[in-house]
Design a protein around this motif. Structure first.
Motif, PDB file in Angstrom:
ATOM      1  N   LEU A 194     -38.667  -9.846 -87.602  1.00 48.96           N
ATOM      2  CA  LEU A 194     -38.843 -11.258 -87.240  1.00 48.96           C
ATOM      3  C   LEU A 194     -40.325 -11.549 -87.013  1.00 48.96           C
ATOM      4  N   GLN A 195     -40.712 -12.789 -87.309  1.00 44.36           N
ATOM      5  CA  GLN A 195     -42.097 -13.222 -87.089  1.00 44.36           C
ATOM      6  C   GLN A 195     -42.117 -14.230 -85.956  1.00 44.36           C
ATOM      7  N   GLY A 196     -43.251 -14.314 -85.279  1.00 42.09           N
ATOM      8  CA  GLY A 196     -43.403 -15.350 -84.254  1.00 42.09           C
ATOM      9  C   GLY A 196     -44.082 -14.807 -83.020  1.00 42.09           C
ATOM     10  N   GLU A 197     -43.819 -15.464 -81.880  1.00 41.05           N
ATOM     11  CA  GLU A 197     -44.442 -15.072 -80.618  1.00 41.05           C
ATOM     12  C   GLU A 197     -43.356 -14.571 -79.671  1.00 41.05           C
ATOM     13  N   GLU A 198     -43.612 -13.436 -79.058  1.00 41.86           N
ATOM     14  CA  GLU A 198     -42.616 -12.865 -78.144  1.00 41.86           C
ATOM     15  C   GLU A 198     -42.749 -13.469 -76.748  1.00 41.86           C
ATOM     16  N   ALA A 235     -32.744 -18.190 -63.271  1.00 42.59           N
ATOM     17  CA  ALA A 235     -33.857 -17.736 -64.111  1.00 42.59           C
ATOM     18  C   ALA A 235     -35.085 -17.456 -63.256  1.00 42.59           C
ATOM     19  N   LEU A 236     -35.760 -16.374 -63.573  1.00 46.68           N
ATOM     20  CA  LEU A 236     -37.066 -16.115 -62.965  1.00 46.68           C
ATOM     21  C   LEU A 236     -38.119 -16.855 -63.786  1.00 46.68           C
ATOM     22  N   ALA A 237     -39.351 -16.870 -63.296  1.00 46.65           N
ATOM     23  CA  ALA A 237     -40.439 -17.480 -64.057  1.00 46.65           C
ATOM     24  C   ALA A 237     -40.607 -16.723 -65.374  1.00 46.65           C
ATOM     25  N   THR A 238     -41.065 -17.414 -66.400  1.00 43.98           N
ATOM     26  CA  THR A 238     -41.256 -16.774 -67.713  1.00 43.98           C
ATOM     27  C   THR A 238     -42.499 -15.889 -67.694  1.00 43.98           C
ATOM     28  N   SER A 239     -42.581 -15.007 -68.673  1.00 41.98           N
ATOM     29  CA  SER A 239     -43.740 -14.114 -68.736  1.00 41.98           C
ATOM     30  C   SER A 239     -43.946 -13.645 -70.169  1.00 41.98           C
ATOM     31  N   GLN A 240     -45.079 -13.036 -70.394  1.00 44.66           N
ATOM     32  CA  GLN A 240     -45.355 -12.463 -71.714  1.00 44.66           C
ATOM     33  C   GLN A 240     -46.073 -11.137 -71.535  1.00 44.66           C
ATOM     34  N   ASP A 241     -45.611 -10.157 -72.328  1.00 43.33           N
ATOM     35  CA  ASP A 241     -46.144  -8.794 -72.293  1.00 43.33           C
ATOM     36  C   ASP A 241     -47.152  -8.624 -73.435  1.00 43.33           C
ATOM     37  N   ILE A 250     -16.507  -7.133 -68.717  1.00 45.14           N
ATOM     38  CA  ILE A 250     -17.607  -6.377 -68.093  1.00 45.14           C
ATOM     39  C   ILE A 250     -18.579  -7.381 -67.478  1.00 45.14           C
ATOM     40  N   PRO A 251     -18.202  -8.048 -66.397  1.00 45.79           N
ATOM     41  CA  PRO A 251     -19.097  -9.064 -65.844  1.00 45.79           C
ATOM     42  C   PRO A 251     -20.470  -8.478 -65.532  1.00 45.79           C
ATOM     43  N   TYR A 252     -21.514  -9.229 -65.878  1.00 49.15           N
ATOM     44  CA  TYR A 252     -22.875  -8.703 -65.734  1.00 49.15           C
ATOM     45  C   TYR A 252     -23.467  -9.084 -64.390  1.00 49.15           C
ATOM     46  N   THR A 253     -23.911  -8.078 -63.648  1.00 45.17           N
ATOM     47  CA  THR A 253     -24.630  -8.304 -62.392  1.00 45.17           C
ATOM     48  C   THR A 253     -25.973  -7.592 -62.490  1.00 45.17           C
ATOM     49  N   GLY A 254     -26.993  -8.153 -61.868  1.00 46.50           N
ATOM     50  CA  GLY A 254     -28.302  -7.505 -61.875  1.00 46.50           C
ATOM     51  C   GLY A 254     -29.326  -8.363 -62.593  1.00 46.50           C
ATOM     52  N   PHE A 255     -30.502  -7.756 -62.807  1.00 52.31           N
ATOM     53  CA  PHE A 255     -31.507  -8.446 -63.614  1.00 52.31           C
ATOM     54  C   PHE A 255     -31.110  -8.301 -65.069  1.00 52.31           C
ATOM     55  N   LEU A 256     -31.306  -9.345 -65.845  1.00 53.06           N
ATOM     56  CA  LEU A 256     -31.135  -9.233 -67.289  1.00 53.06           C
ATOM     57  C   LEU A 256     -32.393  -9.776 -67.943  1.00 53.06           C
ATOM     58  N   TYR A 257     -32.948  -8.977 -68.822  1.00 53.51           N
ATOM     59  CA  TYR A 257     -34.197  -9.316 -69.492  1.00 53.51           C
ATOM     60  C   TYR A 257     -33.863  -9.521 -70.953  1.00 53.51           C
ATOM     61  N   ALA A 258     -34.090 -10.729 -71.464  1.00 51.45           N
ATOM     62  CA  ALA A 258     -33.952 -10.958 -72.895  1.00 51.45           C
ATOM     63  C   ALA A 258     -35.352 -10.976 -73.487  1.00 51.45           C
ATOM     64  N   GLY A 259     -35.621 -10.016 -74.368  1.00 52.58           N
ATOM     65  CA  GLY A 259     -36.886 -10.004 -75.110  1.00 52.58           C
ATOM     66  C   GLY A 259     -36.680 -10.920 -76.298  1.00 52.58           C
ATOM     67  N   LEU A 260     -37.482 -11.975 -76.401  1.00 52.47           N
ATOM     68  CA  LEU A 260     -37.230 -13.020 -77.398  1.00 52.47           C
ATOM     69  C   LEU A 260     -38.329 -13.074 -78.440  1.00 52.47           C
ATOM     70  N   MET A 261     -37.945 -13.487 -79.648  1.00 55.41           N
ATOM     71  CA  MET A 261     -38.945 -13.840 -80.657  1.00 55.41           C
ATOM     72  C   MET A 261     -38.776 -15.320 -80.948  1.00 55.41           C
TER      73      MET A 261
END
Ligand code: AMP
Ligand code: GLY
Length: 432
Positions: free
Chosen positions: A188-192, A206-212, A262-273
């Motif tokens: 995929l192309q774009g900005e993560e 949602a937590l604040a957004t960020s970029q690595d 499988i209900p999801y609990t915890g932090f979930l991080y979606a790495g997006l393009m």
């Protein structure tokens, strides 16, 4: 109250530091912690990593809440062990952590629930994998199915690189069981962007957004790393895109997990393009899920939290995230990672670190691969420190972070000089 943070990186130092600022917190233990958590008078390292031993410690110390930093203990079932013993812990169960611990599971999950992601196929047979690469052409991405500590993804610019990646993973077993299956997917192309939420099984916050910055060297060149710096917020995520990410990705993920039992609990991080351009309807696809917060994204995010983090996490473990809210510092936080000599291949350890400033709420030096020898703080891992500063703009946060970066010294230190470059390039617009 006494709390326990599991892990030893910069993410855990930042989490423990933020939690130690909560009015109701009396002690924060970090297992096993690092040189920075050893040095902080409010934090206490405990030499434990085994889930059973950690649960026993939590029982005997009367720990009110445990927070898990890294993926390995989650994939090993630490949340299941704690819950069986009636201990409060924030994180996904072992079954839910498969969203990160198996790329094939995650891809099949996304397909099943209509969550946008790169087209892919999964292989165990090398010949079939090679044939697929020949058919698709390059660029193409080869991923080891299991946890591989950041070494499991090859973004291949040529077919030959892709073939070599398949041979390395399926052929000689260099990644062990993690590489016994590979996912091969469209490049995929774009900005993560990193989009991290808290989940309680039903509600999300949602937590604040960020970029690595994944690559080792300036201009996003050099080998992939665990992350060389991050900032928050990420201006690429405009309020419109934020809304779309919640609607198209985060909520369907939560509903899908619940529907799968499988209900999801915890932090979930979606790495997006996020596809290139400015069209607010442009595609946004999931590159990966992580079942934890990001490192180094956590460091700037923790600097910006103004609310009491313990209140929020308590609501989360009680299934009451719909009643929780986080107030954010409007400023930008930016973190620069200082890595050891030879990172990411085989980092050298044992170099003495000098020039560490005292803790300061506007500029924190979070430790990762460090060790307190009693006489000095030494390097003890690949990513050593993350110097994180707040500023009224990206430029000011960056200037403040680099002023400190230049004062902290150890032999062989490596860092990028351009953290935040994408944000600086963008015209200033509304922020999510
Ligand atoms: P992952 O561990 O899956 O996040 O992959 C690590 C890094 O590889 C990501 O942060 C991206 O920079 C890159 N990557 C992963 N999948 C893709 C893809 N399908 N297309 C382009 N880059 C990718
Ligand atoms: N910084 C990326 C990660 O934590 O996976």
């Amino acid at each position: 109250m006494k709390l326990l943070v599991i892990g030893s990186g910069g993410r855990e130092h930042a989490l423990a530091w933020r939690l130690s600022r909560s009015k109701r917190v009396h002690k924060v233990f970090v297992a096993p912690g690092n040189g920075g958590t050893a040095r902080d008078p409010n934090l206490h390292n405990v030499e434990l990593t085994d889930p059973q031993a950690l649960a026993q410690f939590a029982q005997s110390e009367g720990i009110a809440l445990t927070v898990v930093g890294p993926e390995a203990p989650l994939a090993a079932g630490v949340v299941d062990v704690f819950r069986q013993q009636g201990l409060k812990i924030f994180g996904p169960t072992r079954a839910a952590a498969q969203l990160e611990s198996s790329k094939d599971y995650a891809k099949a999950f996304m397909m099943r629930h209509g969550i946008p992601t790169a087209a892919y196929e999964t292989f165990t047979d090398p010949a079939a994998a090679h044939a697929y690469i020949d058919k698709q052409g390059a660029p193409i991405v080869v991923k080891a199915d299991g946890l591989a500590a950041g070494k499991g993804v090859v973004v291949a610019a040529t077919e030959q690189e892709a073939h070599e990646a398949v041979d390395a993973m399926l052929g000689d077993g260099s990644l062990g069981a993690a590489g016994a299956r590979v996912v091969i997917e469209e490049c995929l192309q774009g900005e993560e962007a990193s989009f991290i939420v808290l989940a309680d099984g039903r509600n999300v916050l949602a937590l604040a957004t960020s970029q690595d910055h994944k690559r080792l060297r300036d201009g996003d060149t050099g080998p992939n790393t665990g992350g060389m710096g991050a900032y928050s917020p990420a201006p690429v995520v405009t309020p419109e895109l934020h809304h779309r990410i919640m609607r198209e990705i985060i909520l369907p993920t939560m509903q899908g997990m619940a529907r799968d039992g499988i209900p999801y609990t915890g932090f979930l991080y979606a790495g997006l393009m996020i596809a290139p351009g400015e069209d607010p309807g442009r595609p946004i696809k999931v590159l990966e899920y992580n079942c934890r917060m990001g490192d180094p994204e956590t460091q700037p995010i923790m600097m910006r939290i103004k609310s009491d983090l313990l209140d929020v996490l308590e609501n989360a473990v009680e299934g009451k995230l719909d009643q929780a809210e986080i107030t954010w510092d409007r400023r930008t936080a930016l973190g620069v990672v200082l890595a050891a000599a030879n990172y990411p291949q085989s980092p050298r350890t044992g170099d003495v670190i000098e020039g560490l400033p005292p803790d300061n709420d506007e500029c924190m030096v979070f430790h990762a691969g460090t060790r307190d020898t009693g006489k000095a703080i030494e390097t003890a891992g690949g990513r050593v420190l993350c110097v994180t500063a707040l500023g009224d703009s990206v430029r000011m946060a960056r200037e403040r972070a680099y002023e400190t970066v230049e004062r902290v010294r150890f032999d062989g230190r490596q860092y990028r000089g351009d953290i935040g470059w994408r944000a600086l390039k963008r015209p200033q617009g509304p922020r999510a």
